[in-house]
Design a protein around this motif. Structure first.
Motif, PDB file in Angstrom:
ATOM      1  N   ILE A 126       6.103  46.378  39.965  1.00 15.48           N
ATOM      2  CA  ILE A 126       4.907  45.548  40.026  1.00 15.48           C
ATOM      3  C   ILE A 126       4.925  44.834  41.372  1.00 15.48           C
ATOM      4  N   PRO A 127       3.831  44.861  42.135  1.00 10.16           N
ATOM      5  CA  PRO A 127       3.856  44.283  43.485  1.00 10.16           C
ATOM      6  C   PRO A 127       3.916  42.757  43.467  1.00 10.16           C
ATOM      7  N   ALA A 128       4.461  42.193  44.535  1.00 10.78           N
ATOM      8  CA  ALA A 128       4.454  40.750  44.708  1.00 10.78           C
ATOM      9  C   ALA A 128       3.016  40.248  44.748  1.00 10.78           C
ATOM     10  N   GLY A 129       2.767  39.133  44.067  1.00  9.19           N
ATOM     11  CA  GLY A 129       1.426  38.558  44.043  1.00  9.19           C
ATOM     12  C   GLY A 129       0.579  39.002  42.872  1.00  9.19           C
ATOM     13  N   ALA A 130       1.105  39.881  42.016  1.00 14.80           N
ATOM     14  CA  ALA A 130       0.332  40.346  40.856  1.00 14.80           C
ATOM     15  C   ALA A 130       0.169  39.206  39.846  1.00 14.80           C
ATOM     16  N   VAL A 131      -1.089  38.963  39.449  1.00 15.45           N
ATOM     17  CA  VAL A 131      -1.404  37.968  38.427  1.00 15.45           C
ATOM     18  C   VAL A 131      -1.433  38.685  37.084  1.00 15.45           C
TER      19      VAL A 131
ATOM     20  N   TYR B 202       3.815  37.396  39.737  1.00 20.60           N
ATOM     21  CA  TYR B 202       5.078  37.978  40.164  1.00 20.60           C
ATOM     22  C   TYR B 202       5.367  37.549  41.610  1.00 20.60           C
ATOM     23  N   PRO B 203       6.517  36.878  41.851  1.00 19.87           N
ATOM     24  CA  PRO B 203       6.805  36.380  43.197  1.00 19.87           C
ATOM     25  C   PRO B 203       7.300  37.453  44.161  1.00 19.87           C
ATOM     26  N   GLN B 204       7.780  38.567  43.634  1.00 18.39           N
ATOM     27  CA  GLN B 204       8.281  39.656  44.462  1.00 18.39           C
ATOM     28  C   GLN B 204       8.114  40.964  43.701  1.00 18.39           C
TER      29      GLN B 204
ATOM     30  N   HIS C 238      -7.951  37.961  43.463  1.00 15.85           N
ATOM     31  CA  HIS C 238      -8.859  39.104  43.447  1.00 15.85           C
ATOM     32  C   HIS C 238      -8.635  39.815  42.118  1.00 15.85           C
ATOM     33  N   TYR C 239      -9.593  39.732  41.208  1.00 22.07           N
ATOM     34  CA  TYR C 239      -9.447  40.286  39.862  1.00 22.07           C
ATOM     35  C   TYR C 239      -9.685  41.792  39.872  1.00 22.07           C
ATOM     36  N   ASN C 240      -8.624  42.528  40.189  1.00 21.07           N
ATOM     37  CA  ASN C 240      -8.706  43.991  40.262  1.00 21.07           C
ATOM     38  C   ASN C 240      -7.524  44.650  39.564  1.00 21.07           C
ATOM     39  N   GLY C 241      -6.932  43.954  38.585  1.00 23.58           N
ATOM     40  CA  GLY C 241      -5.716  44.443  37.941  1.00 23.58           C
ATOM     41  C   GLY C 241      -5.914  45.726  37.145  1.00 23.58           C
ATOM     42  N   GLU C 242      -4.863  46.547  37.090  1.00 22.46           N
ATOM     43  CA  GLU C 242      -4.924  47.828  36.380  1.00 22.46           C
ATOM     44  C   GLU C 242      -5.169  47.662  34.891  1.00 22.46           C
ATOM     45  N   ASP C 243      -4.787  46.500  34.327  1.00 24.01           N
ATOM     46  CA  ASP C 243      -4.897  46.311  32.874  1.00 24.01           C
ATOM     47  C   ASP C 243      -6.070  45.427  32.484  1.00 24.01           C
ATOM     48  N   LEU C 244      -6.963  45.150  33.432  1.00 29.04           N
ATOM     49  CA  LEU C 244      -8.052  44.215  33.157  1.00 29.04           C
ATOM     50  C   LEU C 244      -8.949  44.705  32.016  1.00 29.04           C
TER      51      LEU C 244
ATOM     52  N   GLN D 119       0.676  42.305  31.404  1.00 32.19           N
ATOM     53  CA  GLN D 119      -0.597  42.976  31.675  1.00 32.19           C
ATOM     54  C   GLN D 119      -1.190  42.445  32.985  1.00 32.19           C
ATOM     55  N   LEU D 120      -1.485  43.345  33.915  1.00 31.28           N
ATOM     56  CA  LEU D 120      -1.939  42.956  35.250  1.00 31.28           C
ATOM     57  C   LEU D 120      -3.456  42.800  35.297  1.00 31.28           C
TER      58      LEU D 120
END
Length: 532
Positions: free
Chosen positions: A147-152, A162-164, A85-91, A171-172
């Motif tokens: 940074i939350p687990a699962g962040a691309v 990020y695995p955890q 889900h492409y919703n990263g803060e740094d997109l 950049q998220l």
């Protein structure tokens, strides 16, 4: 190739690009060199741990120089699809850096194929690179603390997940629900070197990573009818530790293990255990437990007040580095140390505790190993032969430091000493560095009056790190990596603490001060002309 010193048994081989790095890594795996113990590939470097009694550094350099880097046998593995889900803060910031629209960033990222080049930073963290994209995304100037687990995320030429939950400076750009690391799987890491990755854009959905609430492998054995130690207080932190899980860097896992391994060995020898058995590592005292059955224990490491209270209320002070006979119902209490930081409690027969990836140690960065102790835990104790020899002459390996001391640590300059100004190298040597309260098992965060300045502030591609590495982030204030350090890092390492001072570094308390003493001159390593 450029060969850079790290410490007495580690070198860093710098190469021109990722294909050359993978070619050298493949070559060393296909045709091994006697004396090499571990290889850690990264973006432009290969870190090599070797046994100096089996091969000299000059011989090692010569052998590596002979390798052909023009061909690689790197085998591509299976294909893995990652929903994002492409919703990263740094997109939006990433789009600005690339001069693209947000939609173009999403489209190009999701339509490209990535290859896992190597792993590191944390268990399950894969560095993925695409042959069709030429992106180069700078890290954030100030890393996030969570940074939350699962962040691309993106950094340099790499994509990563990020695995955890952890700190980080990438950049998220999105989130995935896929678990990168799960010890309940036969292969804990979802992504491994050589895997081919496709990111699939999923719209208008909430993404969370669901992990097991309690991993069965981390559950302590609760003793009911056998000898045990019942925990009443764990203080700041009490963990199971042994000598660590060596050789797991390919999974992104550091060795971990006791902060003061000499004290752990002494505690075991005093009670007649094998010197590598698991002990309790107690940070800054505050520990209390009740003996359920008769047992022999020993406490080593930090110098702290220790008291035994019997069932009848009789109180008996005891000393460190000696065997102590506990009767059923006796209570043992460790107070706050007046010297040192970590105490080690061993029991004759050893603790019955689950092994996780070949070690009983808990890694605070990776959250791997038997769970940290808590009130009410009952720790089962194993049986031992009556003939097990005990040591009666154990003493501390060094004078324990206190918060008013200036502790001198020998350091080995390299591998990135030449990234810093000559003034900074002199400051590293001559300035007094204070240990801040933000220090932990991952590393000592230090503060000096004058930060260290670089010659260049170019991005450093992620490369291997070792215990004792002195990493310099953008702030210029050093971080001294300890037992639970990340396997790879993206800030330059100016020097590393000599191996023989690592236990001492692990005992330095908060607010104490450090002076670094270089024991070598920094220069590139050369091979032996006789072997050319």
């Amino acid at each position: 190739m450029r060969f850079l010193p790290v410490n007495f048994h580690t070198i860093l081989v710098e190469l021109s690009d990722l294909p050359e790095t993978l070619a050298l890594f493949d070559s060393l795996n296909a045709e091994s060199i006697s004396g090499i113990e571990e290889i850690i590939p990264a973006a432009r470097t290969v870190m090599i741990h070797f046994h100096p009694m089996k091969i000299s550094v000059q011989q090692l350099v010569t052998e590596i120089q002979r390798r052909d880097l023009q061909k690689s046998s790197h085998v591509q593995g299976k294909q893995v699809e990652i929903p994002v889900h492409y919703n990263g803060e740094d997109l939006e910031e990433v789009a600005d850096i690339l001069g693209l629209s947000v939609q173009d960033v999403i489209q190009q990222h999701s339509e490209s194929e990535y290859i896992v080049a190597f792993t590191g930073f944390a268990p399950g963290f894969a560095y993925m690179v695409s042959e069709t994209l030429s992106w180069n995304i700078p890290r954030r100037k100030t890393p996030r603390t969570r940074i939350p687990a699962g962040a691309v995320a993106l950094a340099g030429e790499f994509s990563g997940i990020y695995p955890q939950t952890s700190p980080g400076g990438w950049q998220l750009i999105g989130m995935t629900s896929e678990r990168m690391w799960d010890l309940s799987r036969a292969e804990p890491a979802l992504l491994q070197p050589g895997h081919r990755i496709r990111f699939r854009n999923i719209k208008n959905s909430t993404v969370t990573v669901s992990l097991p609430a309690i991993s069965p492998i981390n559950t302590l054995f609760q003793a009911e009818n056998i000898r045990s130690l019942e925990i009443q207080s764990v203080g700041l932190q009490t963990l199971f530790q042994d000598l660590g899980r060596l050789g797991k860097s390919r999974l992104g896992i550091s060795a971990s293990g006791a902060m003061d391994k000499s004290a752990l060995r002494s505690a075991n020898r005093i009670v007649g255990n094998a010197s590598d058995q698991a002990c309790l590592e107690i940070a800054q005292g505050g520990f209390k437990a009740i003996a359920r059955g008769n047992m022999v224990i020993a406490v080593t490491g930090a110098l702290c007040p220790i008291q035994i209270t019997s069932l009848q209320g009789k109180r008996l002070p005891i000393k460190t580095y000696q065997p102590v006979d506990l009767n059923d119902g006796d209570e043992i209490t460790l107070g706050v140390p007046h010297k040192g930081m970590h105490s080690y409690l061993a029991v004759r027969g050893g603790f019955i505790v689950p092994e996780v990836l070949s070690s009983h140690s808990f890694d605070t960065l990776s959250n791997i190993g038997p769970a940290p102790l808590k009130y009410g835990d009952r720790l089962a104790i194993g049986e031992t032969s009556h003939c097990s020899a005990v040591s009666v002459a154990e003493t501390p390996a060094f004078v324990m430091p206190d918060k008013d001391d200036i502790v001198v640590l020998d350091i080995f300059l390299g591998p990135r000493t030449d990234w810093f100004t000559q003034e900074s190298i002199e400051l590293l040597r001559n300035q007094i560095w204070q240990v801040t309260p933000y220090s932990n098992r991952i590393g000592l965060r230090l503060k000096g009056d004058s930060p260290l300045a670089r010659i260049s502030y170019d991005e450093l591609p992620s490369e291997g790190t070792c215990s004792g590495a002195i990493q310099i982030p953008a702030s210029g204030q050093p971080v001294l990596f300890l037992a639970d350090h990340p396997v790879t890092g993206g800030y330059p390492v100016i020097a590393s603490v000599a191996d023989y001072h690592l236990d001492l570094a692990g005992q330095i308390p908060i607010n104490a001060k450090i002076r670094f003493n270089p024991i070598n001159q920094f220069h590139d390593l050369q091979g032996s002309e006789e072997l050319q």
